[in-house]
Design a protein around this motif. Structure first.
Motif, mmCIF file in Angstrom:
data_model
loop_
_atom_site.group_PDB
_atom_site.id
_atom_site.type_symbol
_atom_site.label_atom_id
_atom_site.label_comp_id
_atom_site.label_asym_id
_atom_site.label_seq_id
_atom_site.Cartn_x
_atom_site.Cartn_y
_atom_site.Cartn_z
ATOM 1 N N GLY A 99 0.806 -1.211 0.000
ATOM 2 C CA GLY A 99 0.000 0.000 0.000
ATOM 3 C C GLY A 99 0.837 1.257 0.000
ATOM 4 O O GLY A 99 2.055 1.218 0.108
ATOM 5 N N VAL A 100 0.181 2.406 -0.152
ATOM 6 C CA VAL A 100 0.838 3.700 -0.081
ATOM 7 C C VAL A 100 0.663 4.224 1.328
ATOM 8 O O VAL A 100 -0.441 4.578 1.740
ATOM 9 C CB VAL A 100 0.247 4.681 -1.108
ATOM 10 C CG1 VAL A 100 0.886 6.054 -0.970
ATOM 11 C CG2 VAL A 100 0.434 4.145 -2.518
ATOM 12 N N ALA A 101 1.753 4.255 2.079
ATOM 13 C CA ALA A 101 1.707 4.689 3.468
ATOM 14 C C ALA A 101 3.028 5.370 3.788
ATOM 15 O O ALA A 101 3.846 5.639 2.912
ATOM 16 C CB ALA A 101 1.456 3.493 4.390
ATOM 17 N N LEU A 124 -4.929 13.659 -2.229
ATOM 18 C CA LEU A 124 -4.018 12.622 -1.748
ATOM 19 C C LEU A 124 -4.544 11.974 -0.471
ATOM 20 O O LEU A 124 -4.445 10.752 -0.291
ATOM 21 C CB LEU A 124 -2.623 13.213 -1.510
ATOM 22 C CG LEU A 124 -1.798 13.512 -2.768
ATOM 23 C CD1 LEU A 124 -0.567 14.339 -2.405
ATOM 24 C CD2 LEU A 124 -1.371 12.210 -3.452
ATOM 25 N N ARG A 125 -5.102 12.787 0.415
ATOM 26 C CA ARG A 125 -5.641 12.214 1.661
ATOM 27 C C ARG A 125 -6.825 11.298 1.377
ATOM 28 O O ARG A 125 -6.968 10.245 2.001
ATOM 29 C CB ARG A 125 -6.062 13.332 2.612
ATOM 30 C CG ARG A 125 -6.761 12.816 3.862
ATOM 31 C CD ARG A 125 -7.005 13.906 4.880
ATOM 32 N NE ARG A 125 -5.775 14.353 5.493
ATOM 33 C CZ ARG A 125 -5.721 15.258 6.459
ATOM 34 N NH1 ARG A 125 -6.830 15.833 6.893
ATOM 35 N NH2 ARG A 125 -4.560 15.612 6.978
ATOM 36 N N ARG A 127 -7.342 9.545 -1.361
ATOM 37 C CA ARG A 127 -6.903 8.321 -2.045
ATOM 38 C C ARG A 127 -5.967 7.471 -1.198
ATOM 39 O O ARG A 127 -5.935 6.251 -1.340
ATOM 40 C CB ARG A 127 -6.206 8.690 -3.361
ATOM 41 C CG ARG A 127 -7.145 9.260 -4.408
ATOM 42 C CD ARG A 127 -6.474 9.399 -5.760
ATOM 43 N NE ARG A 127 -5.429 10.413 -5.774
ATOM 44 C CZ ARG A 127 -4.151 10.174 -6.005
ATOM 45 N NH1 ARG A 127 -3.729 8.927 -6.193
ATOM 46 N NH2 ARG A 127 -3.275 11.160 -6.029
ATOM 47 N N HIS A 128 -5.199 8.128 -0.295
ATOM 48 C CA HIS A 128 -4.198 7.396 0.487
ATOM 49 C C HIS A 128 -4.269 7.841 1.952
ATOM 50 O O HIS A 128 -3.422 8.605 2.422
ATOM 51 C CB HIS A 128 -2.794 7.640 -0.071
ATOM 52 C CG HIS A 128 -2.676 7.391 -1.545
ATOM 53 N ND1 HIS A 128 -2.847 6.144 -2.105
ATOM 54 C CD2 HIS A 128 -2.406 8.250 -2.574
ATOM 55 C CE1 HIS A 128 -2.677 6.231 -3.410
ATOM 56 N NE2 HIS A 128 -2.436 7.484 -3.717
ATOM 57 N N LEU A 130 -3.505 6.511 4.666
ATOM 58 C CA LEU A 130 -2.384 6.128 5.524
ATOM 59 C C LEU A 130 -1.113 6.907 5.210
ATOM 60 O O LEU A 130 -0.093 6.721 5.888
ATOM 61 C CB LEU A 130 -2.103 4.623 5.385
ATOM 62 C CG LEU A 130 -3.236 3.688 5.815
ATOM 63 C CD1 LEU A 130 -2.818 2.236 5.634
ATOM 64 C CD2 LEU A 130 -3.632 3.952 7.265
ATOM 65 N N LEU A 131 -1.151 7.775 4.225
ATOM 66 C CA LEU A 131 0.017 8.566 3.851
ATOM 67 C C LEU A 131 0.024 9.863 4.664
ATOM 68 O O LEU A 131 -0.907 10.655 4.587
ATOM 69 C CB LEU A 131 -0.017 8.879 2.357
ATOM 70 C CG LEU A 131 1.174 9.668 1.795
ATOM 71 C CD1 LEU A 131 2.478 8.910 1.995
ATOM 72 C CD2 LEU A 131 0.945 9.985 0.315
ATOM 73 N N LYS A 289 6.782 4.790 -2.615
ATOM 74 C CA LYS A 289 5.482 4.922 -3.276
ATOM 75 C C LYS A 289 4.779 6.204 -2.841
ATOM 76 O O LYS A 289 4.150 6.887 -3.660
ATOM 77 C CB LYS A 289 4.609 3.712 -2.955
ATOM 78 C CG LYS A 289 5.010 2.444 -3.696
ATOM 79 C CD LYS A 289 4.006 1.334 -3.433
ATOM 80 C CE LYS A 289 4.345 0.079 -4.233
ATOM 81 N NZ LYS A 289 3.365 -1.005 -4.017
ATOM 82 N N GLY A 290 4.879 6.524 -1.555
ATOM 83 C CA GLY A 290 4.235 7.739 -1.061
ATOM 84 C C GLY A 290 4.828 8.985 -1.680
ATOM 85 O O GLY A 290 4.107 9.889 -2.120
ATOM 86 N N GLN A 293 3.725 9.407 -5.257
ATOM 87 C CA GLN A 293 2.366 9.930 -5.375
ATOM 88 C C GLN A 293 2.349 11.440 -5.175
ATOM 89 O O GLN A 293 1.649 12.169 -5.903
ATOM 90 C CB GLN A 293 1.452 9.251 -4.350
ATOM 91 C CG GLN A 293 1.162 7.788 -4.627
ATOM 92 C CD GLN A 293 0.306 7.586 -5.861
ATOM 93 O OE1 GLN A 293 -0.562 8.399 -6.164
ATOM 94 N NE2 GLN A 293 0.560 6.508 -6.580
#
Length: 321
Positions: A99-101, A124-125, A127-128, A130-131, A289-290, A293
């Motif tokens: 995942g993206v975190a 971004l928040r 869609r992700h 945990l980022l 990955k984060g 993004q």
């Protein structure tokens, strides 16, 4: 000897290094203990264990204050590189996670923070979730140094960037415009430095890249003019101009689109003036990955903003009465 050094490095406790640094940064064992949530004896034990492992004294008391020994000073000088290497190693490993975190540290100037990033961060928040994106604002010079030092993962800055350690991705050409209180002046379709130099100018505080760009333009046109007021905040400058306390030169992004105000009249400058915003990262930075993004989202937002401005989608202000 080389193998002995490698064995020693492999057994050093990173928490002990962090505690040692915090003792010096905070000025004492008690202050460090409070920040770490430990007892003062526990902090002292960690530092003593580190000194025993290295076979050298690292901290000494000078009068009523503590400071590093020569060995401690040398160790402190190397710790930013140690932290950067560890962060890079972690980023390289987490790049392969599903995942993206994780955490991304992003720097920007005040204008980009107010008028470019909010919809990017909201998307971004969504869609992700945990980022964790930590945003810091500063001027271009300090942002560049923080990316070089790896205390920021990426930053939105104003070109030019001279550092060879950084990868530079231009994302947005942002024109500058003159603005005044709506209806207060009969300005021509394009405003010159000669016209602005005769008026009270509200400017960014010294050191801001937008201030430097506007001042250089005024000097090239033969009209260096001191400000009547200076502010760190672009919104404060707009408020002063809207109240009729002066005129200003600002990036167009700050006064059109999300920054548009019905209380202001805007005009292009003659000769034209613009800046280019770019996203910078370290050349040797492993891209998690984060971080990927965030980079892609900021670059896309810059291109969309530039395209909208070129197409005339953003309001530009109607002629003053």
């Amino acid at each position: 000897m080389h193998s002995i050094k490698n064995n020693l490095a492999s057994t050093i406790n990173f928490e002990q290094l962090r505690t040692f640094a915090l003792v010096l940064e905070s000025g004492g064992f008690s202050a460090a203990a409070e920040r770490l949530g430990l007892t003062q004896p526990a902090v002292s034990v960690q530092v003593k264990q580190l000194e025993r492992r290295l076979g050298v004294r690292l901290i000494e008391r000078v009068g009523r204050r503590i400071g590093p020994t020569p060995a401690g000073a040398d160790l402190m000088a190397e710790l930013p590189q140690v932290e950067a290497a560890l962060a890079n190693a972690i980023n390289a490993a987490t790049f392969h996670s599903a995942g993206v975190a994780g955490r991304v540290r992003l720097g920007t100037g005040g204008t980009g923070c107010l008028y470019l990033l909010p919809p990017v961060l909201r998307d971004l928040r969504a869609r992700h979730p945990l980022l964790n994106i930590i945003v810091s604002t500063d001027n271009t010079g300090r942002l560049i140094r923080r990316v070089e030092d790896n205390t920021l993962d990426a930053a939105l800055v104003t070109l030019p960037v001279a550092s060879r350690a950084l990868a530079v991705t231009p994302i947005l050409r942002d024109d500058f415009v003159a603005l005044c209180q709506r209806g207060s002046r009969r300005w021509p379709a394009e405003v010159t430095a000669h016209e602005l130099g005769a008026l009270p100018l509200v400017k960014f505080a010294a050191g801001a890249s937008a201030r430097d760009i506007a001042d250089d333009w005024m000097r090239r046109c033969g009209r260096a003019s001191p400000p009547v007021m200076e502010f760190d905040s672009v919104e404060a400058i707009k408020a002063m101009v809207a109240a009729g306390l002066g005129v200003a030169i600002l990036p167009k992004m700050a006064v059109t689109g999300r920054g548009h105000s019905a209380e202001l009249d805007l005009r292009p400058l003659e000769p034209p003036l613009h800046r280019t915003l770019a996203l910078v990262t370290r050349n040797d930075k492993p891209v998690s990955k984060g971080l990927r993004q965030v980079i892609d989202a900021v670059v896309a937002a810059g291109k969309e903003t530039e395209a909208a401005a070129a197409a005339g989608d953003a309001p530009s202000g109607r002629p003053a009465a």
